[in-house]
Design an enzyme around this catalytic site. Sequence first.
Site, PDB file in Angstrom:
ATOM      1  N   TYR A  51      41.209  22.937 -44.303  1.00  0.00           N
ATOM      2  CA  TYR A  51      41.564  24.182 -43.614  1.00  0.00           C
ATOM      3  C   TYR A  51      41.080  24.203 -42.156  1.00  0.00           C
ATOM      4  O   TYR A  51      41.524  25.055 -41.376  1.00  0.00           O
ATOM      5  CB  TYR A  51      40.955  25.409 -44.305  1.00  0.00           C
ATOM      6  CG  TYR A  51      41.276  25.594 -45.766  1.00  0.00           C
ATOM      7  CD1 TYR A  51      42.379  25.000 -46.356  1.00  0.00           C
ATOM      8  CD2 TYR A  51      40.457  26.390 -46.573  1.00  0.00           C
ATOM      9  CE1 TYR A  51      42.644  25.175 -47.699  1.00  0.00           C
ATOM     10  CE2 TYR A  51      40.732  26.580 -47.913  1.00  0.00           C
ATOM     11  CZ  TYR A  51      41.824  25.959 -48.478  1.00  0.00           C
ATOM     12  OH  TYR A  51      42.080  26.144 -49.807  1.00  0.00           O
ATOM     13  N   HIS A 105      39.470  18.733 -53.609  1.00  0.00           N
ATOM     14  CA  HIS A 105      40.573  19.640 -53.272  1.00  0.00           C
ATOM     15  C   HIS A 105      41.886  19.272 -53.977  1.00  0.00           C
ATOM     16  O   HIS A 105      42.534  20.125 -54.571  1.00  0.00           O
ATOM     17  CB  HIS A 105      40.766  19.623 -51.752  1.00  0.00           C
ATOM     18  CG  HIS A 105      41.509  20.816 -51.222  1.00  0.00           C
ATOM     19  ND1 HIS A 105      41.363  21.263 -49.943  1.00  0.00           N
ATOM     20  CD2 HIS A 105      42.407  21.655 -51.793  1.00  0.00           C
ATOM     21  CE1 HIS A 105      42.119  22.331 -49.759  1.00  0.00           C
ATOM     22  NE2 HIS A 105      42.774  22.578 -50.864  1.00  0.00           N
TER      23      HIS A 105
HETATM   24  N1  LIG Z   1      42.686  24.995 -53.743  1.00  0.00           N
HETATM   25  C1  LIG Z   1      43.850  25.099 -53.160  1.00  0.00           C
HETATM   26  O1  LIG Z   1      44.657  24.150 -53.100  1.00  0.00           O
HETATM   27  C2  LIG Z   1      44.245  26.417 -52.555  1.00  0.00           C
HETATM   28  C3  LIG Z   1      45.590  26.666 -52.224  1.00  0.00           C
HETATM   29  C4  LIG Z   1      45.920  27.911 -51.667  1.00  0.00           C
HETATM   30  C5  LIG Z   1      44.924  28.851 -51.443  1.00  0.00           C
HETATM   31  N2  LIG Z   1      43.616  28.558 -51.757  1.00  0.00           N
HETATM   32  C6  LIG Z   1      42.532  29.530 -51.458  1.00  0.00           C
HETATM   33  O2  LIG Z   1      42.912  30.798 -51.898  1.00  0.00           O
HETATM   34  C7  LIG Z   1      42.840  31.715 -50.802  1.00  0.00           C
HETATM   35  C8  LIG Z   1      43.825  32.835 -50.988  1.00  0.00           C
HETATM   36  O3  LIG Z   1      45.147  32.324 -51.051  1.00  0.00           O
HETATM   37  P1  LIG Z   1      46.394  33.295 -50.849  1.00  0.00           P
HETATM   38  O4  LIG Z   1      46.397  33.776 -49.451  1.00  0.00           O
HETATM   39  O5  LIG Z   1      47.612  32.611 -51.338  1.00  0.00           O
HETATM   40  O6  LIG Z   1      45.962  34.508 -51.827  1.00  0.00           O
HETATM   41  P2  LIG Z   1      46.590  35.842 -52.333  1.00  0.00           P
HETATM   42  O7  LIG Z   1      45.446  36.657 -52.822  1.00  0.00           O
HETATM   43  O8  LIG Z   1      47.700  35.600 -53.295  1.00  0.00           O
HETATM   44  O9  LIG Z   1      47.264  36.511 -51.049  1.00  0.00           O
HETATM   45  C9  LIG Z   1      46.522  37.042 -49.996  1.00  0.00           C
HETATM   46  C10 LIG Z   1      47.525  37.579 -49.011  1.00  0.00           C
HETATM   47  O10 LIG Z   1      48.152  38.709 -49.570  1.00  0.00           O
HETATM   48  C11 LIG Z   1      48.458  39.624 -48.542  1.00  0.00           C
HETATM   49  N3  LIG Z   1      48.552  40.957 -49.131  1.00  0.00           N
HETATM   50  C12 LIG Z   1      47.589  41.694 -49.733  1.00  0.00           C
HETATM   51  N4  LIG Z   1      48.073  42.866 -50.163  1.00  0.00           N
HETATM   52  C13 LIG Z   1      49.382  42.891 -49.827  1.00  0.00           C
HETATM   53  C14 LIG Z   1      50.426  43.850 -49.975  1.00  0.00           C
HETATM   54  N5  LIG Z   1      50.213  45.002 -50.603  1.00  0.00           N
HETATM   55  N6  LIG Z   1      51.648  43.525 -49.498  1.00  0.00           N
HETATM   56  C15 LIG Z   1      51.887  42.352 -48.882  1.00  0.00           C
HETATM   57  N7  LIG Z   1      50.935  41.409 -48.681  1.00  0.00           N
HETATM   58  C16 LIG Z   1      49.692  41.673 -49.151  1.00  0.00           C
HETATM   59  C17 LIG Z   1      47.296  39.483 -47.583  1.00  0.00           C
HETATM   60  O11 LIG Z   1      47.751  39.822 -46.301  1.00  0.00           O
HETATM   61  P3  LIG Z   1      46.900  40.733 -45.260  1.00  0.00           P
HETATM   62  O12 LIG Z   1      46.235  39.784 -44.335  1.00  0.00           O
HETATM   63  O13 LIG Z   1      47.954  41.556 -44.601  1.00  0.00           O
HETATM   64  O14 LIG Z   1      45.943  41.544 -46.077  1.00  0.00           O
HETATM   65  C18 LIG Z   1      46.940  38.002 -47.690  1.00  0.00           C
HETATM   66  O15 LIG Z   1      47.583  37.251 -46.709  1.00  0.00           O
HETATM   67  C19 LIG Z   1      43.054  30.846 -49.576  1.00  0.00           C
HETATM   68  O16 LIG Z   1      42.583  31.446 -48.403  1.00  0.00           O
HETATM   69  C20 LIG Z   1      42.249  29.628 -49.965  1.00  0.00           C
HETATM   70  O17 LIG Z   1      40.870  29.855 -49.754  1.00  0.00           O
HETATM   71  C21 LIG Z   1      43.281  27.384 -52.329  1.00  0.00           C
END
Ligand SMILES: NC(=O)c1ccc[n+]([C@@H]2O[C@H](COP(=O)([O-])OP(=O)(O)OC[C@H]3O[C@@H](n4cnc5c(N)ncnc54)[C@H](OP(=O)(O)O)[C@@H]3O)[C@@H](O)[C@H]2O)c1
Length: 304
Positions: A51, A105
């Site tokens: 990241y 990862h």
């Molecule tokens: N191990 C891996 O391969 C891997 C892969 C992917 C992710 N990850 C980890 O997981 C974390 C979270 O991933 P993710 O971003 O996919 O998680 P998520 O919890 O599914 O989504 C978070 C996103 O949802 C948005 N959101 C929240 N409420 C909302 C609503 N009511 N309407 C529309 N959008 C809304 C947020 O935007 P706002 O900014 O507007 O609140 C944020 O960008 C990453 O940062 C990373 O640390 C790990």
Amino acid sequence: MALEPVILNDGNKIPPIAYGTGSKMKFHDITQYIEQAIEVGFSHIDTAVFYQTEKYVGRAIKESGLARSELFVTTKYFQGVSVEKSVRKSLTNLGLQYLDLYLIHQPRVILNLVKTWNEFEKVQQDGLAKSIGVSNLVNVEQLEHLIKVSKVRPAVNQILLHPYNYHEMKPILDACAKYDIVVEAYSSLSPITTYPGGPVDSPLKAAAQRIGATPTQVIFMWVRAKGAVIITTSTTKAHMEEYLAIANLPALTEEEVASIDAAGAEGPPSDFVSRLCGNKMTLAVVFITMLLVYRCFGLGRMGY
Ligand SMILES: NC(=O)c1ccc[n+]([C@@H]2O[C@H](COP(=O)([O-])OP(=O)(O)OC[C@H]3O[C@@H](n4cnc5c(N)ncnc54)[C@H](OP(=O)(O)O)[C@@H]3O)[C@@H](O)[C@H]2O)c1
């Protein structure tokens, strides 16, 4: 009120919701958002070498002035350099003496998973990481082989988990439960962010109405009902507070969880592109049809 920590198979405790610094945050200076997340009450931060956000996490931790024991920090090894070299670089970036959790990862890009895992065991022995685990290890046989040939069992498996892929993930979820490996769920808000308007919306809304919550919070309660740790993120204070407020909500009933599972099994909404991309069979049929049209009508001779 804060959510109860989850106990890992090595005896360590992990806060059940993490502030992630990947997905749309990766490759950006997100110090201000991490600072905000810590201020709002997140004590668990998830980063990764890939990241390129470790140094911003380090900066925000320093700025917070919190004692090391008040934060739980995870980072992830990618590939290329040795594990020992990579973990030391990560610790320097983060300004920390040890990690709470260190994950592989992407096992699929690792040439020799067992050898890499043995290096992780050494990192733990040397006190550089309290707990060690994997991410994206969704192949049950691969997980079982790793467990069979290793001294230390992964404490955590961080995977993509949301209502629409729950059935696909069920075998690895069952295997993790069997071997006492805590699942961390990332991108669980996909029914809202990626597949809005699908069958899961209705049971989410019904449960949200009953417990006086938002659909976002219901998804997180569903993740907790599955025993998984939530890995989420946000750029807004309002969403961060909304996420952490699940600590004050009542649990979902078995019927509510079952109705979300059943709706998820129907698959995401019938958006043509998402269905096309998500379904290899449809993609193959479209490809073969295009090939036949191309050959039958001689489009290849038109000079394009
Ligand atoms: N191990 C891996 O391969 C891997 C892969 C992917 C992710 N990850 C980890 O997981 C974390 C979270 O991933 P993710 O971003 O996919 O998680 P998520 O919890 O599914 O989504 C978070 C996103 O949802 C948005 N959101 C929240 N409420 C909302 C609503 N009511 N309407 C529309 N959008 C809304 C947020 O935007 P706002 O900014 O507007 O609140 C944020 O960008 C990453 O940062 C990373 O640390 C790990």
